[in-house]
Design an enzyme around this catalytic site. Sequence first.
Site, PDB file in Angstrom:
ATOM      1  N   PHE A 152       0.817  -1.216   0.000  1.00 31.63           N
ATOM      2  CA  PHE A 152       0.000   0.000   0.000  1.00 31.63           C
ATOM      3  C   PHE A 152       0.853   1.269   0.000  1.00 31.63           C
ATOM      4  CE2 PHE A 152      -2.292   2.769   3.333  1.00 31.63           C
ATOM      5  CZ  PHE A 152      -2.826   3.609   2.367  1.00 31.63           C
ATOM      6  N   ILE A 153       1.589   1.500   1.057  1.00 32.74           N
ATOM      7  CA  ILE A 153       2.432   2.692   1.121  1.00 32.74           C
ATOM      8  C   ILE A 153       3.551   2.587   0.104  1.00 32.74           C
ATOM      9  CG2 ILE A 153       3.922   4.100   2.596  1.00 32.74           C
ATOM     10  CD1 ILE A 153       2.339   3.084   5.003  1.00 32.74           C
TER      11      ILE A 153
ATOM     12  N   TYR B  52       2.738  -7.364  17.328  1.00 26.84           N
ATOM     13  CA  TYR B  52       3.102  -6.443  16.241  1.00 26.84           C
ATOM     14  C   TYR B  52       3.788  -5.207  16.795  1.00 26.84           C
ATOM     15  CZ  TYR B  52       2.515  -2.635  12.911  1.00 26.84           C
ATOM     16  OH  TYR B  52       2.740  -1.544  12.114  1.00 26.84           O
TER      17      TYR B  52
ATOM     18  N   LYS C 213       7.784  -3.962  16.224  1.00 26.40           N
ATOM     19  CA  LYS C 213       8.164  -2.664  15.680  1.00 26.40           C
ATOM     20  C   LYS C 213       9.066  -1.907  16.659  1.00 26.40           C
ATOM     21  CE  LYS C 213       6.458  -2.126  11.543  1.00 26.40           C
ATOM     22  NZ  LYS C 213       7.341  -1.833  10.386  1.00 26.40           N
TER      23      LYS C 213
END
Length: 328
Positions: free
Chosen positions: A19-20, A160, A164
């Site tokens: 997406f990005i 998640y 990160k």
Amino acid sequence: MPASERDARLWLVTGGLGFIGHHLCRALLSRGDSVRVVDDYSDAPYPTVLKMRNEEELRREFPSFEVVRGCVTDRELAPRLLEGTYGVLHLAGLAGVRPSFADPARYARVNTEGTATLLDAAQRQGLELFVLASSSSVYGNATPLPAREEAPAIVPESPYAASKRSAELVASAMLRKTPSMRCPSLRFFTVYGPRQRPEMAITSFLRAILAGKPITVFGDGTMRRDFTHVEDIVRGVLAAAEKAPAGFRPYNLGSGAPVTLTELVEAMGKAASRTPTVVHAPVPLGDVDATFADISRAREELGWSPRLTLTEGLATVVRWLESERTST
């Protein structure tokens, strides 16, 4: 800075078919730079079919667009990926709070080990720029809002978020070996826009609203999110690549103006010219109560601030969804 004002650069964009990544690659190629993408074409959380379509569309417009099939955890592949590159724009990783509970080891391997593997290769090759895509999830519920980059981020709410934050900590420690290297860590706040993952709230809600179907809102609608349009995120990545100082430095990229889920639903109804039908459900494990970015550092050091309002951003998603519906 456009390539016409400097030498064209070759960028390694990891996860560039997502997406990005798609939007970032388009911005780089449009300004005259070259792009080498590495993507493993995995099907989750971003569907493989969408990655293939993103690749096809970029190739059609930019024939020199280069794609390597592989994973950022591959130590043998990493040095080859970096040959001739100006810098790394590291977007690759597994996203999604809820799916991370089902396979936490995979999230740790790709998000944390993958970052360490690629950054180590970049250091060995003498690269001076490594832009790391992080997440607002690193803050959790314990961080005072609006979240500032120097605030403690030590109680992640999901595997998640932990992966990160671990990637950030590993990168920060590794930069001690190469202090002149620039490693901005960009904490994205709920990115939305055309080509977003199908299950994400704005895309799934608007698709349902346009089809006259009910939407499921978790909780009582008071949860707040700091929604940031992908065009603003891409500008933030490019600003960080140009202006971030030496060393490891985190930056919040958000709207700085969070809205409740109830307010979001109302705004989506207006954007779609429909009245949404809402069904409420319990809040899933791992979801935080609120995200709210203090964007002072990005504004002062990168010259960045968001441009698109939520109303303008939702309109881009509605147009995209309507074009998708008419083309199928």
